[in-house]
Design an enzyme around this catalytic site. Structure first.
Site, PDB file in Angstrom:
ATOM      1  N   ASN A 162      25.603  91.067   4.660  1.00  0.00           N
ATOM      2  CA  ASN A 162      24.862  89.925   3.911  1.00  0.00           C
ATOM      3  C   ASN A 162      25.257  90.518   2.381  1.00  0.00           C
ATOM      4  O   ASN A 162      24.252  91.236   1.978  1.00  0.00           O
ATOM      5  CB  ASN A 162      23.726  89.863   4.194  1.00  0.00           C
ATOM      6  CG  ASN A 162      23.553  89.272   5.948  1.00  0.00           C
ATOM      7  OD1 ASN A 162      23.690  88.167   5.909  1.00  0.00           O
ATOM      8  ND2 ASN A 162      23.237  90.198   6.743  1.00  0.00           N
ATOM      9  N   GLU A 163      25.994  89.969   1.679  1.00  0.00           N
ATOM     10  CA  GLU A 163      26.072  90.310   0.322  1.00  0.00           C
ATOM     11  C   GLU A 163      25.349  89.457  -0.477  1.00  0.00           C
ATOM     12  O   GLU A 163      24.503  88.780  -0.038  1.00  0.00           O
ATOM     13  CB  GLU A 163      27.655  89.953  -0.119  1.00  0.00           C
ATOM     14  CG  GLU A 163      28.738  90.521   0.804  1.00  0.00           C
ATOM     15  CD  GLU A 163      29.164  91.949   0.383  1.00  0.00           C
ATOM     16  OE1 GLU A 163      27.984  92.743  -0.227  1.00  0.00           O
ATOM     17  OE2 GLU A 163      30.048  92.524   0.770  1.00  0.00           O
ATOM     18  N   PRO A 164      25.213  89.926  -1.739  1.00  0.00           N
ATOM     19  CA  PRO A 164      24.284  89.244  -2.725  1.00  0.00           C
ATOM     20  C   PRO A 164      24.636  87.852  -2.607  1.00  0.00           C
ATOM     21  O   PRO A 164      25.566  87.180  -2.712  1.00  0.00           O
ATOM     22  CB  PRO A 164      24.616  89.931  -4.005  1.00  0.00           C
ATOM     23  CG  PRO A 164      25.114  91.349  -3.880  1.00  0.00           C
ATOM     24  CD  PRO A 164      25.823  91.092  -2.497  1.00  0.00           C
TER      25      PRO A 164
END
Ligand code: F6R
Length: 641
Positions: A162-164
């Site tokens: 879950n990236e930025p």
């Protein structure tokens, strides 16, 4: 320390956080919790559902669980697992797939039923991704939800992938990987261009549904993002910060990963502190930087207004403190890293005698030496010391295939010109092996040998520029590296034997080393452990009693100013030599078109930036202005033992 409870020090923290002595101790704690739950559930005839992570971080946890299975008869027959994520496009048997990682690191070593292990399918067709992600969520629900979720954290603040940009409501889905995440994975994939661009990951919301969450983090590289997650506001630019919403989440850290938390970094801001010399230095340098004044211009008001009134009372006045700190910082500076012969050394970092010194520089991989202390090496050699540079590992894993092919062609051509069938035969054999392994296969012993030789060549020409001859170089080729791959190294007695032999032979007066505070599975950290254990095994003779150990921080980082015990300034000319030295390591220049476009050479920029920043800070504190500075911290083996 007086009258402060732990809650005073943790008041800035929004997630329950424990700092352990090291990763092993933290993993033992988490493994124990997992073991207790499994036993409890087994006794009740109920399953335990674990959410698992991959990467370097949980490797020691899995080793401990395997040990508990073997030695303490912990049974996983009733355990169901769900992994956080998988690279999209990789088959489960790809060496870098997370399915393969889990098989190697845990599943194959315990009695888990294969049908009870779940890792997202990286090969599902695009049009079926949505349904497959829904089915993953459904399977977690059907299993009764996750009891304990294990997490690592990426430098982008990601949990799972879950990236930025990922908010707290996200569920299992296909995502695009952040460029920093891809860069961090570049070594595993032998080049950033080979790292998949997409992954399937559980969402932040899926993770928040777990009943208990442990996030593990080791090493200083994680410190900034840990601080933002624990003390910052909840934001989708740091997805791990959403863990603040969870009612039973614990961050388990080593000291290096915790080092940016307020309680570690600015403890005087959150409670009374014991004003040890280190604490005084740390706080005064911090104050000068904060109010943007040189040390000698700090006032009583500056101290009082920034939580340091009690220090002022203890020391009398700002005037006394300022002078004390100015002198301490000034005395760290020396152009004589091996000590200045025939000079008064009472306020110099290194002793004048003996002269010349036997100086041993330990470089975990080739290039770490020039990158981190090229200027110091140059000075040591020029000032007549007996310098030996020992490369702990060959660095062969970091050589891209095209460089190996170029070397093969060269050997082949020379062999043909000179009718040397042995050389031609060797080159053909390695070429066949390269063709056979394809883009992602593992390098054979021959390929690794050839790649190691390529790095030796680069290393020699780099060292020559520093004034160090080939005869002064040692290539240790430590077995843990030769027999392993990134994230899966295991040091053994064989590594220590090599290091002990070198130390006993050289009996150095000073050793330059690195790796303390790094991710424990990284090459520098393993090499440091090998050194530490080797020093403990050496006969405690005179040489060891007198040996000084200087730690350099890198690669890729520099000590904070208050930590520096020896600051070696570089003139503009020396700095140029250093940069040219780095350039000799041609195989280490980024192969990825995107990075090549952005910066002519990452290494060049990074090295110059770090050494220049240290010099700028010294200047801002009111000390002389230099082009660049390489910093070292003294490490006391006896205290460590
Ligand atoms: C892996 C995962 C990632 C990693 C993170 C840290 O399944 O979900 O979030 O935990 O990238 O990786 P390491 O542990 O290699 O530093």
């Amino acid at each position: 320390m007086s009258h402060a409870s732990i809650s005073d020090y943790t008041q800035a923290e929004r997630i329950s956080t424990t700092i352990y002595a090291d990763a092993d101790e933290a993993c033992a704690h988490v493994a124990k919790a997992i073991g207790c739950l499994i036993r409890e559930r087994n006794a009740a005839g109920k399953p335990t559902v674990l959410g698992l992570a991959t990467g370097s971080t949980p490797v020691r946890l899995y080793r401990e669980l395997i040990r508990m299975h073997r030695e303490d008869r912990l049974s996983f027959l009733n355990v169901i697992t769900f992994n956080l994520d998988e690279y999209y496009g990789l088959p489960g048997d790809h060496p870098e797939s997370y399915r393969r990682f889990m098989q190697d690191q845990l599943f194959d070593h315990v009695d888990l039923k294969p049908e009870n292990t779940h890792v997202p399918d990286g090969l599902v067709a695009r049009e079926e991704v949505y349904a497959s992600c829904q089915a993953y969520e459904e399977a977690i629900r059907e299993a009764g939800g996750i009891d304990i979720q294990i997490l690592g954290i990426g430098r982008t603040g990601h949990i799972g992938f879950n990236e930025p940009g990922s908010d707290a409501t996200t569920r299992t889905r296909l995502v695009t990987l952040d460029s920093l995440t891809r860069r961090d994975a570049a070594r595993d994939f032998l080049g950033e261009e080979n790292v998949p661009r997409h992954a399937i990951t559980m969402g932040v919301g899926t993770i928040l549904d777990a009943r208990k969450v442990y996030l593990l983090a080791w090493g200083e590289a994680k410190a900034p993002v840990i601080m933002q997650s624990v003390e910052g506001v909840q934001t989708d630019s740091i997805p791990a910060s959403f863990l603040q919403q969870h009612s039973d989440c614990e961050f388990c850290l080593d000291a290096a990963a915790a080092s940016h938390l307020t309680r570690a970094r600015y403890p005087w801001l959150v409670g009374p502190v014991e004003w040890s010399p280190e604490m005084v230095r740390k706080s005064v340098v911090w104050l000068a930087r904060k109010v943007e004044k040189p040390l000698l211009k700090l006032t009583d008001e500056d101290y009082a207004e920034n939580g340091m009134a009690d220090l002022l009372t203890e020391k009398g006045s700002a005037y006394n403190l300022n002078i004390e700190l100015f002198n301490i910082t000034q005395h760290t500076i020396t152009g004589w890293p091996g000590g200045k012969p025939h000079a008064d050394d009472s306020s110099r970092p290194e002793r004048a005698n003996p002269f010349p010194k036997r100086s041993l520089v330990l470089s975990p991989e080739p290039m770490d030496d020039v990158f981190c202390l090229g200027g110091t090496l140059h000075r040591l050699a020029n000032q007549g010391h007996e310098v030996t540079v020992a490369y702990a590992t060959s660095g062969n894993l970091a050589v891209p295939d095209p460089d190996a092919r170029r070397a093969i062609e060269l050997i082949m051509e020379i062999g043909q010109e000179r009718s040397n069938q042995d050389d031609v035969g060797f080159a053909r054999e390695v070429e066949t092996q390269l063709d056979a392994k394809g883009q992602f296969g593992e390098d054979t012993k021959d390929i690794r040998h050839l790649k190691g030789l390529i790095r030796r060549g680069e290393t020699r020409s780099s060292a020559r520029l520093m004034g160090i001859e080939s005869s002064q170089l040692r290539f240790l080729d430590l077995p843990f590296y030769e027999e392993g791959r990134y994230r899966r190294f295991k040091r053994t007695e064989a590594d220590i034997a090599v290091m002990v032999k070198l130390l006993e032979e050289l009996k150095p007066h000073q050793i330059f080393a690195t790796g303390l505070g790094h991710d424990p599975l990284s090459v520098p950290a393993i090499c440091f452990e090998v050194l530490r254990e080797s020093l403990q095994q050496c006969v405690w003779g005179d040489w060891l009693k007198q040996c000084r150990i200087w730690l350099y921080r890198g690669p890729g980082a520099e000590w904070d100013t208050h930590e520096i015990d020896m600051a070696v300034p570089l003139s503009p000319d020396e700095f140029d030599y250093k940069i040219r030295g780095i350039y000799q390591h041609q195989t280490q220049r980024s192969q990825s078109p995107s990075t090549l476009r952005k910066s002519a050479s990452d290494s060049w920029n990074l090295a110059s930036q770090l050494n220049r920043t240290t010099a700028e800070i010294y200047d801002a504190l009111g000390l002389p202005e230099y082009e660049a500075i390489e910093g070292f911290k003294q490490w006391n083996l006896k205290e460590d033992a």
